[in-house]
Design a protein around this motif. Structure first.
Motif, PDB file in Angstrom:
ATOM      1  N   MET A  43       0.844  -1.200   0.000  1.00  0.00           N
ATOM      2  CA  MET A  43       0.000   0.000   0.000  1.00  0.00           C
ATOM      3  C   MET A  43       0.876   1.245   0.000  1.00  0.00           C
ATOM      4  N   LEU A  44       0.381   2.335  -0.620  1.00  0.00           N
ATOM      5  CA  LEU A  44       1.098   3.589  -0.642  1.00  0.00           C
ATOM      6  C   LEU A  44       1.369   4.070   0.776  1.00  0.00           C
ATOM      7  N   GLU A  45       2.611   4.459   1.037  1.00  0.00           N
ATOM      8  CA  GLU A  45       2.999   4.905   2.387  1.00  0.00           C
ATOM      9  C   GLU A  45       2.552   6.346   2.600  1.00  0.00           C
ATOM     10  N   LEU A  46       1.699   6.546   3.609  1.00  0.00           N
ATOM     11  CA  LEU A  46       1.242   7.883   3.953  1.00  0.00           C
ATOM     12  C   LEU A  46       1.498   8.121   5.434  1.00  0.00           C
ATOM     13  N   SER A  47       1.928   9.337   5.755  1.00  0.00           N
ATOM     14  CA  SER A  47       2.094   9.726   7.153  1.00  0.00           C
ATOM     15  C   SER A  47       0.717   9.990   7.761  1.00  0.00           C
ATOM     16  N   THR A  48       0.689  10.248   9.071  1.00  0.00           N
ATOM     17  CA  THR A  48      -0.575  10.604   9.715  1.00  0.00           C
ATOM     18  C   THR A  48      -1.178  11.843   9.066  1.00  0.00           C
ATOM     19  N   GLU A  49      -0.328  12.831   8.802  1.00  0.00           N
ATOM     20  CA  GLU A  49      -0.807  14.043   8.118  1.00  0.00           C
ATOM     21  C   GLU A  49      -1.338  13.705   6.733  1.00  0.00           C
ATOM     22  N   GLY A  50      -0.641  12.814   6.040  1.00  0.00           N
ATOM     23  CA  GLY A  50      -1.072  12.423   4.703  1.00  0.00           C
ATOM     24  C   GLY A  50      -2.438  11.758   4.708  1.00  0.00           C
ATOM     25  N   TRP A  51      -2.678  10.874   5.693  1.00  0.00           N
ATOM     26  CA  TRP A  51      -3.977  10.222   5.784  1.00  0.00           C
ATOM     27  C   TRP A  51      -5.079  11.220   6.121  1.00  0.00           C
ATOM     28  N   LEU A  52      -4.794  12.167   7.004  1.00  0.00           N
ATOM     29  CA  LEU A  52      -5.802  13.184   7.334  1.00  0.00           C
ATOM     30  C   LEU A  52      -6.168  14.021   6.106  1.00  0.00           C
ATOM     31  N   LEU A  53      -5.156  14.405   5.341  1.00  0.00           N
ATOM     32  CA  LEU A  53      -5.419  15.181   4.134  1.00  0.00           C
ATOM     33  C   LEU A  53      -6.160  14.343   3.095  1.00  0.00           C
ATOM     34  N   ALA A  54      -5.809  13.061   2.994  1.00  0.00           N
ATOM     35  CA  ALA A  54      -6.493  12.183   2.052  1.00  0.00           C
ATOM     36  C   ALA A  54      -7.966  12.020   2.430  1.00  0.00           C
ATOM     37  N   ILE A  55      -8.252  11.926   3.735  1.00  0.00           N
ATOM     38  CA  ILE A  55      -9.642  11.824   4.190  1.00  0.00           C
ATOM     39  C   ILE A  55     -10.399  13.105   3.866  1.00  0.00           C
ATOM     40  N   LEU A  56      -9.773  14.267   4.088  1.00  0.00           N
ATOM     41  CA  LEU A  56     -10.409  15.544   3.742  1.00  0.00           C
ATOM     42  C   LEU A  56     -10.685  15.630   2.251  1.00  0.00           C
ATOM     43  N   ALA A  57      -9.724  15.178   1.444  1.00  0.00           N
ATOM     44  CA  ALA A  57      -9.903  15.194  -0.002  1.00  0.00           C
ATOM     45  C   ALA A  57     -11.072  14.295  -0.406  1.00  0.00           C
ATOM     46  N   SER A  58     -11.186  13.133   0.212  1.00  0.00           N
ATOM     47  CA  SER A  58     -12.285  12.211  -0.091  1.00  0.00           C
ATOM     48  C   SER A  58     -13.633  12.798   0.328  1.00  0.00           C
ATOM     49  N   MET A  59     -13.658  13.492   1.462  1.00  0.00           N
ATOM     50  CA  MET A  59     -14.886  14.160   1.886  1.00  0.00           C
ATOM     51  C   MET A  59     -15.285  15.220   0.869  1.00  0.00           C
ATOM     52  N   ALA A  60     -14.319  15.960   0.359  1.00  0.00           N
ATOM     53  CA  ALA A  60     -14.601  16.987  -0.647  1.00  0.00           C
ATOM     54  C   ALA A  60     -15.205  16.372  -1.900  1.00  0.00           C
ATOM     55  N   VAL A  61     -14.657  15.242  -2.338  1.00  0.00           N
ATOM     56  CA  VAL A  61     -15.190  14.560  -3.515  1.00  0.00           C
ATOM     57  C   VAL A  61     -16.630  14.120  -3.264  1.00  0.00           C
ATOM     58  N   GLY A  62     -16.886  13.500  -2.121  1.00  0.00           N
ATOM     59  CA  GLY A  62     -18.220  13.018  -1.812  1.00  0.00           C
ATOM     60  C   GLY A  62     -19.248  14.145  -1.718  1.00  0.00           C
ATOM     61  N   LEU A  63     -18.893  15.235  -1.054  1.00  0.00           N
ATOM     62  CA  LEU A  63     -19.807  16.376  -0.951  1.00  0.00           C
ATOM     63  C   LEU A  63     -20.156  16.914  -2.336  1.00  0.00           C
ATOM     64  N   ALA A  64     -19.162  16.938  -3.218  1.00  0.00           N
ATOM     65  CA  ALA A  64     -19.399  17.425  -4.577  1.00  0.00           C
ATOM     66  C   ALA A  64     -20.361  16.509  -5.323  1.00  0.00           C
ATOM     67  N   LYS A  65     -20.184  15.211  -5.191  1.00  0.00           N
ATOM     68  CA  LYS A  65     -21.071  14.277  -5.881  1.00  0.00           C
ATOM     69  C   LYS A  65     -22.473  14.296  -5.289  1.00  0.00           C
ATOM     70  N   GLY A  66     -22.599  14.793  -4.069  1.00  0.00           N
ATOM     71  CA  GLY A  66     -23.911  14.976  -3.477  1.00  0.00           C
ATOM     72  C   GLY A  66     -24.577  16.279  -3.877  1.00  0.00           C
ATOM     73  N   GLY A  67     -23.865  17.107  -4.659  1.00  0.00           N
ATOM     74  CA  GLY A  67     -24.472  18.327  -5.178  1.00  0.00           C
ATOM     75  C   GLY A  67     -23.701  19.600  -4.929  1.00  0.00           C
ATOM     76  N   LEU A  68     -22.711  19.614  -4.009  1.00  0.00           N
ATOM     77  CA  LEU A  68     -21.933  20.820  -3.727  1.00  0.00           C
ATOM     78  C   LEU A  68     -20.715  20.828  -4.655  1.00  0.00           C
ATOM     79  N   ALA A  69     -20.973  21.118  -5.933  1.00  0.00           N
ATOM     80  CA  ALA A  69     -20.034  20.819  -7.012  1.00  0.00           C
ATOM     81  C   ALA A  69     -18.648  21.397  -6.826  1.00  0.00           C
ATOM     82  N   MET A  70     -18.536  22.626  -6.341  1.00  0.00           N
ATOM     83  CA  MET A  70     -17.237  23.297  -6.331  1.00  0.00           C
ATOM     84  C   MET A  70     -16.284  22.731  -5.285  1.00  0.00           C
ATOM     85  N   VAL A  71     -16.793  21.957  -4.347  1.00  0.00           N
ATOM     86  CA  VAL A  71     -15.931  21.459  -3.277  1.00  0.00           C
ATOM     87  C   VAL A  71     -14.889  20.479  -3.800  1.00  0.00           C
ATOM     88  N   ALA A  72     -15.232  19.725  -4.838  1.00  0.00           N
ATOM     89  CA  ALA A  72     -14.344  18.661  -5.324  1.00  0.00           C
ATOM     90  C   ALA A  72     -13.018  19.195  -5.836  1.00  0.00           C
TER      91      ALA A  72
END
Length: 249
Positions: free
Chosen positions: A1-30
């Protein structure tokens, strides 16, 4: 698996939340997803990592908006998007990412400022146009291929149509779902869908799917006038971030 630091995982989770919110209708967040991840990895790797998350999240968005979209917008913009993706693939090793980021940021910045300074212009609804749709669709397809940042050019075309907020959100979800499916072929050919990226994407996908539901709930309760103000201010903020990112290197 790709090696991510704790900070990297937190940022990756935030990025995934942004993608999901956009697909739910808040388009610019993605559009924030790749810049967020670029803090801990290269933009190219970040784009490859997030594409599977986008595609799985698209399924949730398509289910939610299965009847809420404007076919005219899709017919006038998707052919251009396919051309733009092809151009991105053909020039992937030639055009610097910073130049594309700057262009996308400037387009969105000018459009958002114009809408805020002269709101009377944005209040008059336009009709879908094959000419405008092809041009902005191609630019959105190209910039989406490069860095998943196709929202500003797309919004320049679609926002003046003044669609109902749910139809706007649904049409945006359908548009970028098709764009992401088309992008799978060139991304795989360029080696951006590595097994390491896919494993991390599999971990992040549930976060994005939950965020799709949250975005869907929000977009259906926000008044339409407020919705357009929010996406205009969101476009302004994101475009400013992209310009700063491009100029700062």
């Amino acid at each position: 698996m790709l090696e991510l630091s704790t900070e990297g995982w937190l940022l990756a989770i935030l990025a995934s939340m942004a993608v999901g919110l956009a697909k739910g209708g808040l388009a610019m967040v993605a559009i924030l997803a790749v810049p967020i991840l670029s803090l801990v990895m290269s933009p190219v790797q970040a784009a490859g990592l997030m594409l599977p998350v986008y595609i799985v999240s698209d399924l949730g968005g398509l289910l939610a908006f299965r009847r809420d979209f404007d076919r005219r917008v899709l017919k006038t913009s998707l052919p251009g998007a396919a051309v733009g993706i092809g151009m991105g693939w053909a020039t992937a090793h030639i055009v610097p990412d910073r130049g594309v980021t700057l262009i996308v940021g400037l387009i969105g910045l000018v459009f958002a400022l114009n809408a805020l300074i002269r709101p009377d212009l944005s209040a008059r609804a336009r009709q879908p146009s094959p000419l405008r749709g092809s041009f902005w669709g191609a630019l959105a397809g190209y910039t989406s291929f490069v860095s998943h940042s196709g929202a500003p050019p797309y919004q320049v075309y679609v926002q003046p149509l003044r669609l109902p907020s749910v139809i706007f959100a649904g049409t945006t979800t359908w548009y970028f779902a098709v764009v992401n499916w088309i992008k799978l072929i060139p991304y795989a050919a360029l080696g951006q869908l590595s097994p390491a990226n896919l494993k991390v994407a599999a971990v992040l996908t549930p976060v994005a799917l939950v965020s799709v539901w949250v975005g869907l709930r929000l977009v259906r309760i926000i008044p339409q006038a407020l919705f357009y103000k929010l996406i205009t201010w969101g476009l302004l903020a994101v475009s400013s971030r992209l310009v700063w990112q491009a100029l700062s290197g």
